[in-house]
Design a protein around this motif. Sequence first.
Motif, mmCIF file in Angstrom:
data_model
loop_
_atom_site.group_PDB
_atom_site.id
_atom_site.type_symbol
_atom_site.label_atom_id
_atom_site.label_comp_id
_atom_site.label_asym_id
_atom_site.label_seq_id
_atom_site.Cartn_x
_atom_site.Cartn_y
_atom_site.Cartn_z
ATOM 1 N N GLY A 60 40.907 -53.925 49.232
ATOM 2 C CA GLY A 60 40.547 -55.331 49.348
ATOM 3 C C GLY A 60 40.592 -55.910 50.742
ATOM 4 N N LEU A 61 41.616 -55.589 51.504
ATOM 5 C CA LEU A 61 41.736 -56.185 52.847
ATOM 6 C C LEU A 61 40.583 -55.792 53.769
ATOM 7 N N PRO A 62 40.272 -54.503 53.896
ATOM 8 C CA PRO A 62 39.143 -54.161 54.767
ATOM 9 C C PRO A 62 37.817 -54.774 54.297
ATOM 10 N N PHE A 63 37.609 -54.824 52.977
ATOM 11 C CA PHE A 63 36.362 -55.396 52.486
ATOM 12 C C PHE A 63 36.324 -56.906 52.675
ATOM 13 N N THR A 64 37.462 -57.561 52.637
ATOM 14 C CA THR A 64 37.499 -58.996 52.921
ATOM 15 C C THR A 64 37.058 -59.252 54.357
ATOM 16 N N VAL A 65 37.585 -58.474 55.277
ATOM 17 C CA VAL A 65 37.196 -58.602 56.682
ATOM 18 C C VAL A 65 35.720 -58.243 56.848
ATOM 19 N N LEU A 66 35.319 -57.151 56.240
ATOM 20 C CA LEU A 66 33.938 -56.685 56.351
ATOM 21 C C LEU A 66 32.952 -57.744 55.879
ATOM 22 N N TRP A 67 33.186 -58.303 54.684
ATOM 23 C CA TRP A 67 32.244 -59.282 54.154
ATOM 24 C C TRP A 67 32.304 -60.599 54.920
ATOM 25 N N SER A 68 33.440 -60.926 55.491
ATOM 26 C CA SER A 68 33.530 -62.127 56.327
ATOM 27 C C SER A 68 32.681 -61.967 57.582
ATOM 28 N N VAL A 69 32.781 -60.808 58.219
ATOM 29 C CA VAL A 69 31.977 -60.537 59.413
ATOM 30 C C VAL A 69 30.497 -60.485 59.042
ATOM 31 N N MET A 70 30.181 -59.849 57.922
ATOM 32 C CA MET A 70 28.784 -59.786 57.476
ATOM 33 C C MET A 70 28.221 -61.186 57.254
ATOM 34 N N GLY A 71 29.019 -62.056 56.610
ATOM 35 C CA GLY A 71 28.574 -63.429 56.357
ATOM 36 C C GLY A 71 28.340 -64.191 57.640
ATOM 37 N N SER A 72 29.243 -64.009 58.594
ATOM 38 C CA SER A 72 29.110 -64.682 59.885
ATOM 39 C C SER A 72 27.853 -64.208 60.618
#
Length: 125
Positions: A60-72
Amino acid sequence: RKMKDNEWMDKIGGSFRNHPYGVALIWRFSPLPEFVKNVGPALVPTLRTRYQMGAILTHGLPFTVLWSVMGSEAARVARGGVPSGTLKRMVGVISWVGLVVSPTLFGWWIKGLGGGKEEDVDATT
């Protein structure tokens, strides 16, 4: 109760018993629907909470960061910006993991369960 004498539930339970963290992590990365990934391991009495929590955090933690960066990055492109190299690399990696790595690991795990022998269940590492 209905799953108590189910052959596949016995195999899955044995796999979770022998390799709890690894199998819990495979479930988190599996191509199964989110509901199954979240509820399925809870139905396996041999999986201890600490292993389930560890797999949830590792996934969950890496994917949270990943999707946040993707969204940005996507928002920047939507405002007329140029896609960064980071965005292109991330899309490539996500595609590779989602289309090849996750299904392959899950398939190997399922194949190991299907043999019916304890050695096959033990080979899920």
